[in-house]
Design a protein around this motif. Structure first.
Motif, mmCIF file in Angstrom:
data_model
loop_
_atom_site.group_PDB
_atom_site.id
_atom_site.type_symbol
_atom_site.label_atom_id
_atom_site.label_comp_id
_atom_site.label_asym_id
_atom_site.label_seq_id
_atom_site.Cartn_x
_atom_site.Cartn_y
_atom_site.Cartn_z
ATOM 1 N N GLY A 16 -21.663 32.953 -17.448
ATOM 2 C CA GLY A 16 -20.994 31.716 -17.074
ATOM 3 C C GLY A 16 -19.748 31.397 -17.867
ATOM 4 O O GLY A 16 -19.164 30.343 -17.710
ATOM 5 N N GLY A 17 -19.316 32.291 -18.749
ATOM 6 C CA GLY A 17 -18.094 32.032 -19.499
ATOM 7 C C GLY A 17 -17.969 32.914 -20.721
ATOM 8 O O GLY A 17 -18.825 33.753 -20.989
ATOM 9 N N VAL A 18 -16.885 32.741 -21.418
ATOM 10 C CA VAL A 18 -16.624 33.478 -22.652
ATOM 11 C C VAL A 18 -16.425 32.474 -23.775
ATOM 12 O O VAL A 18 -16.199 31.292 -23.542
ATOM 13 N N SER A 19 -16.476 32.968 -24.993
ATOM 14 C CA SER A 19 -16.278 32.087 -26.142
ATOM 15 C C SER A 19 -14.820 31.624 -26.212
ATOM 16 O O SER A 19 -13.932 32.282 -25.665
ATOM 17 N N PRO A 20 -14.564 30.509 -26.867
ATOM 18 C CA PRO A 20 -13.180 30.033 -26.999
ATOM 19 C C PRO A 20 -12.257 31.059 -27.659
ATOM 20 O O PRO A 20 -11.098 31.185 -27.274
ATOM 21 N N SER A 21 -12.751 31.816 -28.645
ATOM 22 C CA SER A 21 -11.891 32.801 -29.309
ATOM 23 C C SER A 21 -11.513 33.931 -28.354
ATOM 24 O O SER A 21 -10.379 34.404 -28.363
ATOM 25 N N VAL A 22 -12.443 34.347 -27.514
ATOM 26 C CA VAL A 22 -12.141 35.391 -26.528
ATOM 27 C C VAL A 22 -11.147 34.848 -25.505
ATOM 28 O O VAL A 22 -10.197 35.542 -25.118
ATOM 29 N N ALA A 23 -11.342 33.605 -25.082
ATOM 30 C CA ALA A 23 -10.417 32.993 -24.126
ATOM 31 C C ALA A 23 -9.008 32.913 -24.712
ATOM 32 O O ALA A 23 -8.023 33.171 -24.011
ATOM 33 N N ARG A 24 -8.900 32.585 -25.996
ATOM 34 C CA ARG A 24 -7.572 32.541 -26.637
ATOM 35 C C ARG A 24 -6.923 33.916 -26.638
ATOM 36 O O ARG A 24 -5.706 34.040 -26.458
ATOM 37 N N ASN A 25 -7.724 34.958 -26.819
ATOM 38 C CA ASN A 25 -7.173 36.321 -26.799
ATOM 39 C C ASN A 25 -6.609 36.683 -25.431
ATOM 40 O O ASN A 25 -5.675 37.479 -25.336
ATOM 41 N N LEU A 26 -7.165 36.125 -24.379
ATOM 42 C CA LEU A 26 -6.650 36.407 -23.039
ATOM 43 C C LEU A 26 -5.228 35.877 -22.860
ATOM 44 O O LEU A 26 -4.455 36.401 -22.073
ATOM 45 N N PHE A 27 -4.879 34.822 -23.603
ATOM 46 C CA PHE A 27 -3.527 34.276 -23.521
ATOM 47 C C PHE A 27 -2.486 35.202 -24.134
ATOM 48 O O PHE A 27 -1.291 35.050 -23.886
ATOM 49 N N THR A 28 -2.916 36.146 -24.959
ATOM 50 C CA THR A 28 -1.963 37.009 -25.658
ATOM 51 C C THR A 28 -1.783 38.369 -24.995
ATOM 52 O O THR A 28 -1.077 39.204 -25.542
ATOM 53 N N ILE A 29 -2.397 38.580 -23.826
ATOM 54 C CA ILE A 29 -2.269 39.897 -23.212
ATOM 55 C C ILE A 29 -0.831 40.117 -22.738
ATOM 56 O O ILE A 29 -0.105 39.176 -22.408
#
Length: 79
Positions: A16-29
């Motif tokens: 149902g989702g990912v952790s906030p730190s993983v989500a932040r990493n998606l912004f840097t792709i």
């Protein structure tokens, strides 16, 4: 990076989702991987919401063609 995106998609589908730190990493792709991210987002949307869409439009009040029977709306079949 493709493996990371796929892991995020799978984690979202399973948990149902990912952790906030993983989500932040998606912004840097990098931009080169945006199509993969978009494809993953579509898979998640299809899983949770399906492929159909719902549209809502305001119908001309004088036409009397609105099929809804909302007592509070002047455009409904109720009035």
């Amino acid at each position: 990076m493709q493996v990371f995106i796929e892991q995020c998609v799978q984690e979202t589908l399973d948990n149902g989702g990912v952790s906030p730190s993983v989500a932040r990493n998606l912004f840097t792709i990098e931009d080169d991987y945006l199509p993969h991210l978009f494809h993953g987002a579509c898979r998640i949307r299809d899983h949770y919401s399906g492929r159909g869409i719902k549209l809502c439009a305001i119908v001309n009040a004088k036409s009397g063609r609105c099929p809804e029977n909302c007592a509070f709306c002047a455009q409904s079949a109720h009035h």
